[in-house]
Structures are given as C-alpha cells and as structure tokens.
Design a protein around this motif. Structure first.
Motif, PDB file in Angstrom:
ATOM      1  N   VAL A  10     -29.329  34.104  43.690  1.00 61.08           N
ATOM      2  CA  VAL A  10     -30.642  34.721  43.855  1.00 61.08           C
ATOM      3  C   VAL A  10     -31.279  35.023  42.495  1.00 61.08           C
ATOM      4  O   VAL A  10     -32.487  34.838  42.313  1.00 61.08           O
ATOM      5  CB  VAL A  10     -30.518  36.009  44.711  1.00 61.08           C
ATOM      6  N   LEU A  11     -30.459  35.458  41.529  1.00 58.97           N
ATOM      7  CA  LEU A  11     -31.002  35.730  40.193  1.00 58.97           C
ATOM      8  C   LEU A  11     -31.569  34.450  39.577  1.00 58.97           C
ATOM      9  O   LEU A  11     -32.657  34.462  38.994  1.00 58.97           O
ATOM     10  CB  LEU A  11     -29.914  36.318  39.286  1.00 58.97           C
ATOM     11  N   VAL A  12     -30.820  33.365  39.718  1.00 62.20           N
ATOM     12  CA  VAL A  12     -31.296  32.085  39.174  1.00 62.20           C
ATOM     13  C   VAL A  12     -32.581  31.657  39.889  1.00 62.20           C
ATOM     14  O   VAL A  12     -33.560  31.238  39.264  1.00 62.20           O
ATOM     15  CB  VAL A  12     -30.201  30.999  39.309  1.00 62.20           C
ATOM     16  N   ALA A  67     -33.763  24.272  40.171  1.00 64.19           N
ATOM     17  CA  ALA A  67     -33.136  23.947  38.887  1.00 64.19           C
ATOM     18  C   ALA A  67     -33.294  22.467  38.580  1.00 64.19           C
ATOM     19  O   ALA A  67     -33.653  22.092  37.459  1.00 64.19           O
ATOM     20  CB  ALA A  67     -31.663  24.343  38.913  1.00 64.19           C
ATOM     21  N   VAL A  68     -33.054  21.628  39.580  1.00 62.84           N
ATOM     22  CA  VAL A  68     -33.165  20.178  39.355  1.00 62.84           C
ATOM     23  C   VAL A  68     -34.597  19.832  38.952  1.00 62.84           C
ATOM     24  O   VAL A  68     -34.834  19.085  38.004  1.00 62.84           O
ATOM     25  CB  VAL A  68     -32.744  19.410  40.634  1.00 62.84           C
ATOM     26  N   ARG A  69     -35.558  20.448  39.666  1.00 62.19           N
ATOM     27  CA  ARG A  69     -36.961  20.171  39.347  1.00 62.19           C
ATOM     28  C   ARG A  69     -37.307  20.598  37.926  1.00 62.19           C
ATOM     29  O   ARG A  69     -37.921  19.850  37.162  1.00 62.19           O
ATOM     30  CB  ARG A  69     -37.850  20.904  40.340  1.00 62.19           C
ATOM     31  N   ALA A  70     -36.854  21.823  37.575  1.00 62.63           N
ATOM     32  CA  ALA A  70     -37.182  22.325  36.239  1.00 62.63           C
ATOM     33  C   ALA A  70     -36.487  21.490  35.160  1.00 62.63           C
ATOM     34  O   ALA A  70     -37.037  21.253  34.091  1.00 62.63           O
ATOM     35  CB  ALA A  70     -36.781  23.793  36.124  1.00 62.63           C
ATOM     36  N   THR A  93     -36.646  23.717  31.434  1.00 64.72           N
ATOM     37  CA  THR A  93     -35.563  24.656  31.168  1.00 64.72           C
ATOM     38  C   THR A  93     -34.341  23.849  30.755  1.00 64.72           C
ATOM     39  O   THR A  93     -34.363  22.623  30.749  1.00 64.72           O
ATOM     40  CB  THR A  93     -35.257  25.502  32.412  1.00 64.72           C
ATOM     41  N   THR A  94     -33.298  24.558  30.348  1.00 59.05           N
ATOM     42  CA  THR A  94     -32.060  23.886  29.959  1.00 59.05           C
ATOM     43  C   THR A  94     -30.928  24.454  30.803  1.00 59.05           C
ATOM     44  O   THR A  94     -31.076  25.507  31.422  1.00 59.05           O
ATOM     45  CB  THR A  94     -31.754  24.159  28.477  1.00 59.05           C
ATOM     46  N   ILE A  97     -30.332  28.337  32.398  1.00 54.66           N
ATOM     47  CA  ILE A  97     -30.010  28.625  33.794  1.00 54.66           C
ATOM     48  C   ILE A  97     -28.712  29.421  33.860  1.00 54.66           C
ATOM     49  O   ILE A  97     -28.577  30.374  34.626  1.00 54.66           O
ATOM     50  CB  ILE A  97     -29.911  27.319  34.604  1.00 54.66           C
ATOM     51  N   GLY A  98     -27.754  29.039  33.014  1.00 54.42           N
ATOM     52  CA  GLY A  98     -26.495  29.788  32.964  1.00 54.42           C
ATOM     53  C   GLY A  98     -26.738  31.231  32.580  1.00 54.42           C
ATOM     54  O   GLY A  98     -26.150  32.155  33.144  1.00 54.42           O
ATOM     55  N   ARG A  99     -27.671  31.434  31.622  1.00 50.85           N
ATOM     56  CA  ARG A  99     -27.980  32.811  31.215  1.00 50.85           C
ATOM     57  C   ARG A  99     -28.630  33.577  32.352  1.00 50.85           C
ATOM     58  O   ARG A  99     -28.367  34.757  32.547  1.00 50.85           O
ATOM     59  CB  ARG A  99     -28.902  32.792  30.002  1.00 50.85           C
ATOM     60  N   ALA A 100     -29.468  32.882  33.128  1.00 50.52           N
ATOM     61  CA  ALA A 100     -30.152  33.548  34.233  1.00 50.52           C
ATOM     62  C   ALA A 100     -29.167  34.050  35.279  1.00 50.52           C
ATOM     63  O   ALA A 100     -29.454  34.998  36.015  1.00 50.52           O
ATOM     64  CB  ALA A 100     -31.162  32.599  34.874  1.00 50.52           C
TER      65      ALA A 100
END
Lengths: 404, 171
Positions: free
Chosen positions: A55-57, A243-246, A252-253, A257-260
């Motif tokens: 959910v955060l991502v 994520a795939v779209r971004a 994004t990288t 995403i990992g940080r998110a």
C-alpha cells in the motif's frame, strides 16, 4: 519498554528498527518467548507487513502519477471563492485517500497539496489543514489498509476484508460527520472570511491510469476476500501495475520503489510485534486483563474504546494496539473493533498523537516550540469524546445488523 | 503618519481600499502579513505522531515517506505570503512597505503596530447580516490589544437592514 522509549526518542536519529530488531532477537535468545511463538507471531505479521509495504508503494506511485496534485487542482477549480465548499471537498478527498491509501498518504502527501490549494484560492488554510490531520486519524477506520493499527487488528480479529469494512462503514461515516460538524463551527470565522483569488487554471488532467488501478485494487480486495485469498495480493498487484508503468516510462527507479516500501519501518513493526508478544506472554496479559471490559454489550464496547483512547494518548496508538489486541481478541471481533475506534480516533486529542511524543518534542524543542497547544487541545476535546461515543454506538448497531 | 494595513486571507482587498481612502497623502503605508506557526505546526505534529516510520532527523529530509509535510508547508506559506503582499501592493497602487512576519498571528500584528498611527483590519464572520460576532479570535485579540486607533472595515458591502432588536430590559 526500552524499545518504545527508543522509538519515541530515537537516539542519534537512528531508525526505530535499529533498537527494535536486536531487542526482538534478544527476547528470543533469552527464552522470554519460545522460537515457536516468535515464529508464529512472525508468520502472523508477515502478510500484514507485506500488505503495508504494497500500500505504501501504491500510494507513492499514485503521487508520482500526479493523483494528489490532480485532486488539488480539482478542488481549486470547483471551490473558487467558497471556503466552505473547499472544506467539504477536503473532507471527501482526505477521507477517501486515508481509507484507501492509508493515513501516511494523507499526512505526508495530501497535506501540502491541501495547503497549496487553499493558498491558491486565497482562503485561510487553517480549517482545511486541521481537517486533513484530524481525518488522517478519524477516517482511517474503514478498511484494514487504512491504518497500521487496523492491519494488526484485522489479523487478530479473524474477520474477512469485506466484513471488516461492512462493520466499520457506519462508525467511519459517523466519526467523519462529527468532525465535519465540529470543525465547521469551530472555524466559522475563518470560513466566513471568504477567498478572493480569481478563478484560473485549466481543467486538471485526471491521472486516469492511477485512478483505475486504485479502483481495481479495491475491487481486488473484495474479490480476494470473497474467494479466500489474502487481499494483500490485490495490493501487490496494484502496486506492481503502477510500478511497471512508471518504470517503463522512466519516471522512477527500482531503488526509489524499494525506498517507498519503507523497509526499516516494516522491520520495526515485525520486531515490535515479537517484543510485545514476549511481554504479553510473560504476565502483561494477566496484569491488564482485569482492566479490559469483557463482552460486546454497548457499555463494554464503550469502556474498551475509552481505555484504548487513553492508552493511545499516553504512549502512542501503535504500541497501544499491540498491547490491547491480545486482551480484546478473546471477546470477539466487536471488542477488537472497539479497540480500533479508541486508538484511531483518540490521537486527535493530543498534539503529536501522544503525550510521550509531545513531551519528548518539547524537551528537544523540535520545530513546534511556538505551537499553541490550547487551540489544538480545545478542538480535540470538542471532537474526540462525541466522535468516539457515537462511533462506538454505530459499531454496536453494525454488530447487531451485520453480526460479529 | 504611519498606517499599518493587516493583510489577512479572504478579507484583505477591503483593507487596502480603506487605506487608499483614509490614509493621508504622503503617509507611510505598511502592508503587513503574518504567517501563523500553528498551521505548519499541526502538520509537524501529525507527522511526529506516525511512530516507527524511520524518519530521518534534521531539516533537510529526503523525499518520499521521510519528508516532514510541516517543513513543506513552511516553504509554501512563505511563498503564499509574498504573493499576497505583492497583490495587495498592486491593488494599493501607492508606494508602500511590505512586511512579512511569522509567529502567533495576533501577537505579531499587535507588535507590528507599535508606533503606528492607524491600524486597518477587516471584520470576519458571517457577511449576510450585521453582528452578532464580527471578529475571529485573532481579530478580537488585536482590537483589544492594539495601542493605536483601529479602523475596522467590512470585507464587502455591508448588508442592509436594521441590527437585531435590543434585548428586553430588566426592571
């Protein structure tokens, strides 16, 4: 206790996990909790934490898609010159975003957008800002994903996703209604001041893809729980889609995403869960058990919610939830949800969510040495008791209709 | 003669108009905007209440979940204050001094009127009828505590009609 103190104080600015994880290892190593129990707790919390990460991502990627700015542009366009209309829109947007994308999204991502919108309209920002921060707590009642406390209670209650939402829908609406009535009156002078900025700006471009993904994720929650899959998978699917779209559009990288996903936070939650389990196993349960009312009659629910609200205001709602859940769970889902009402609505009473955090912030003079606590607390006193009581009554009613 | 015009969101154009009408030619006009600390403060508090999120300490935070919305709000508020004062100066169309302060709104306004000859402010409250309460908490404090004459103006055209009837007398 040490873990809690360190989580509030955070010596040398460490992430909370730095203390909590070794503490969890320690309680297992010293035998305060058997590895089997720790394993069971980790297995119980694992899906919760995965859910939270997804959910955060999802929320952060929605921000990347421009969802929050589009909300701001939409509010700015349709509320020109009318602060009361803006307040209604802030209530709608903040309630939905908190419920669907979690309170973190409202506090971190939506609050600046609401301020910018009020400023663009030339309206006084205070009522709208208070609405945002209050609703990040009050409006986080609806879905298991809205608040970490809900996720913890969700697993403890044994309710399905849809049933949880069905039971909490009425309390959610009632609590938001109380907030609206009180805030509208409390800030009447600021709302009456008007907003003189002229209309401007083109129609906002709604990030359709993000909206559809979020809607699809919501539908996925309902579907997953209907066919008996963990709804965390739906959240994961939604996050992956965005994520795939971004990533393909190079917005994004993978690292971002990992940080998110806020891994240290997830580790903290897991470790805190194990430590609290050890403490509860070693006598806290019997010590506090006589304080928690039994049964799901209305007075018992009111007592449970009040106790939870007090405890949340003293320490913080996260540890309060972890302490109270094992005690309330035997009495059934009704008692667990009453705990949630207390820990989610209660924090609006105290600046920074709890006395512990407030005291510590005062000691280190962080930012808010000049924040008038009087206004915050007066508003809290006007909102929290009626919202809590009426929400508990609504929960009791839902339990009668839907059934625990 | 120094005239302080309190620029508050929503009601300021009426204050600027009043200053144009009532300030003597050659009088020094000070446009004052105060950014309250409570708005970013509320956001700081909400952020601090999120326990365990591993926020990095310090003012210079990274983006994403670690950035304190209160700090963003402070920047946005400073921008908004500048723009408001700029718009007010354009409406005034006379030489003036722009003053932006930050703090508790009512106290900063009172402090800014020190040595002034006139303070212009607008009433708050419902504009559809006269009274009963025409001032919000900050305005009330300023009117009560300002050491100079105060000109209180309607933010728009005052509504027509008589004031509410007087309460019955007790004999």
């Amino acid at each position: 206790m040490v873990v809690l103190v360190c989580a509030v104080v955070r010596p040398w600015g460490w992430p909370e996990a730095v203390v909590a994880v070794p503490a969890a290892v320690l309680v297992v190593a010293t035998g305060a909790i058997s590895p089997a129990h720790a394993g069971a707790e980790a297995a119980r919390l694992g899906p919760v934490i995965g859910f939270l990460a997804a959910v955060l991502v999802l929320a952060e990627l929605c921000d990347g898609e421009g969802l929050f700015h589009a909300c701001g542009a939409w509010m700015a366009r349709s509320a020109v010159g009318r602060p009361r209309r803006l307040l209604v829109q802030v209530f709608a947007v903040a309630s939905v975003i908190t419920a669907v994308l979690s309170l973190d999204a409202t506090v971190v991502l939506l609050t600046p957008v609401v301020f910018a919108t009020a400023a663009r309209l030339g309206a006084r920002p205070k009522p709208h800002l208070y609405a945002c921060t209050h609703l990040s707590n009050t409006a986080s009642l609806l879905l298991p994903v809205s608040n970490l406390t809900n996720l913890l209670a969700f697993t403890a209650s044994g309710l399905g996703f849809t049933r949880f939402a069905a039971l909490m829908a009425l309390p959610w609406l009632v609590a938001i209604g109380v907030e609206y009535v009180v805030l509208r009156r409390f800030f009447a002078a600021d709302l009456d001041a008007g907003a003189q900025a002229p209309a401007g700006g083109a129609a906002p471009e709604m990030p359709l893809f993000a909206l559809l993904t979020v809607a699809g994720t919501l539908a996925g929650f309902v579907l997953a729980s209907a066919i008996g899959i963990n709804p965390a998978w739906a959240a994961l699917a939604g996050a992956l889609t965005l994520a795939v779209r971004a990533l393909t559009r190079r917005r994004t990288t993978v690292t971002a995403i990992g940080r998110a996903a806020a891994v240290p936070f997830l580790a903290f939650v897991l470790a805190l869960g194990i430590v609290v389990r050890a403490v509860v196993d070693n006598g806290l349960a019997s010590g506090l058990a006589h304080l928690v009312p039994h049964g799901t009659a209305l007075p018992a629910l009111l007592g449970t919610a009040a106790l939870a609200a007090v405890l949340a205001n003293v320490i913080n709602n996260l540890p309060a939830t972890l302490v109270l859940l094992p005690l309330a769970a035997p009495a059934g889902p009704g008692a667990v949800l009453a705990v949630l009402l207390g820990v989610n609505i209660g924090p609006n009473l105290t600046y920074a969510g709890s006395l512990a955090t407030l005291l510590w912030r005062r000691i280190v003079h962080e930012h808010d040495t000049d924040v008038p606590l009087g206004e915050f607390t007066r508003l809290g006193l006007l909102v929290v008791p009626p919202a809590l009581v009426l929400a508990v009554v609504a929960l009791w009613g839902s339990l009668q209709i839907v059934g625990g | 003669m120094a005239v302080v015009v309190w620029i508050a969101e929503g009601t300021w154009p009426a204050c600027v108009e009043a200053a144009r009408v009532h300030a003597a030619q050659g009088a020094e006009i000070v446009l004052l905007h105060v950014t309250g600390t409570e708005v970013p403060g509320v956001a700081h508090g909400a952020f601090a209440g999120l326990l365990g999120r591993g926020h990095p300490k310090g003012q210079h935070q990274s983006g994403g979940w670690g950035s304190d919305p209160g700090t963003r709000l402070e920047d946005l508020a400073a921008d908004s204050s500048r723009q408001l004062l700029q718009a007010a100066a354009e409406l005034l169309g006379r030489p003036c001094v722009q003053v932006a302060r930050t703090g508790r709104i009512e106290r900063e306004v009172v402090a800014a009127t020190e040595g002034a000859d006139l303070l212009v402010l607008a009433r708050d409250g419902d504009r559809t009828h006269l009274g009963p309460h025409s001032l919000g908490p900050a305005g009330r404090f300023v009117v009560d505590h300002a050491a100079c004459p105060v000109l209180l103006v309607w933010p728009g055209a005052a509504p027509a009609g008589p004031p509410p009837p007087a309460p019955p007398r007790h004999r």
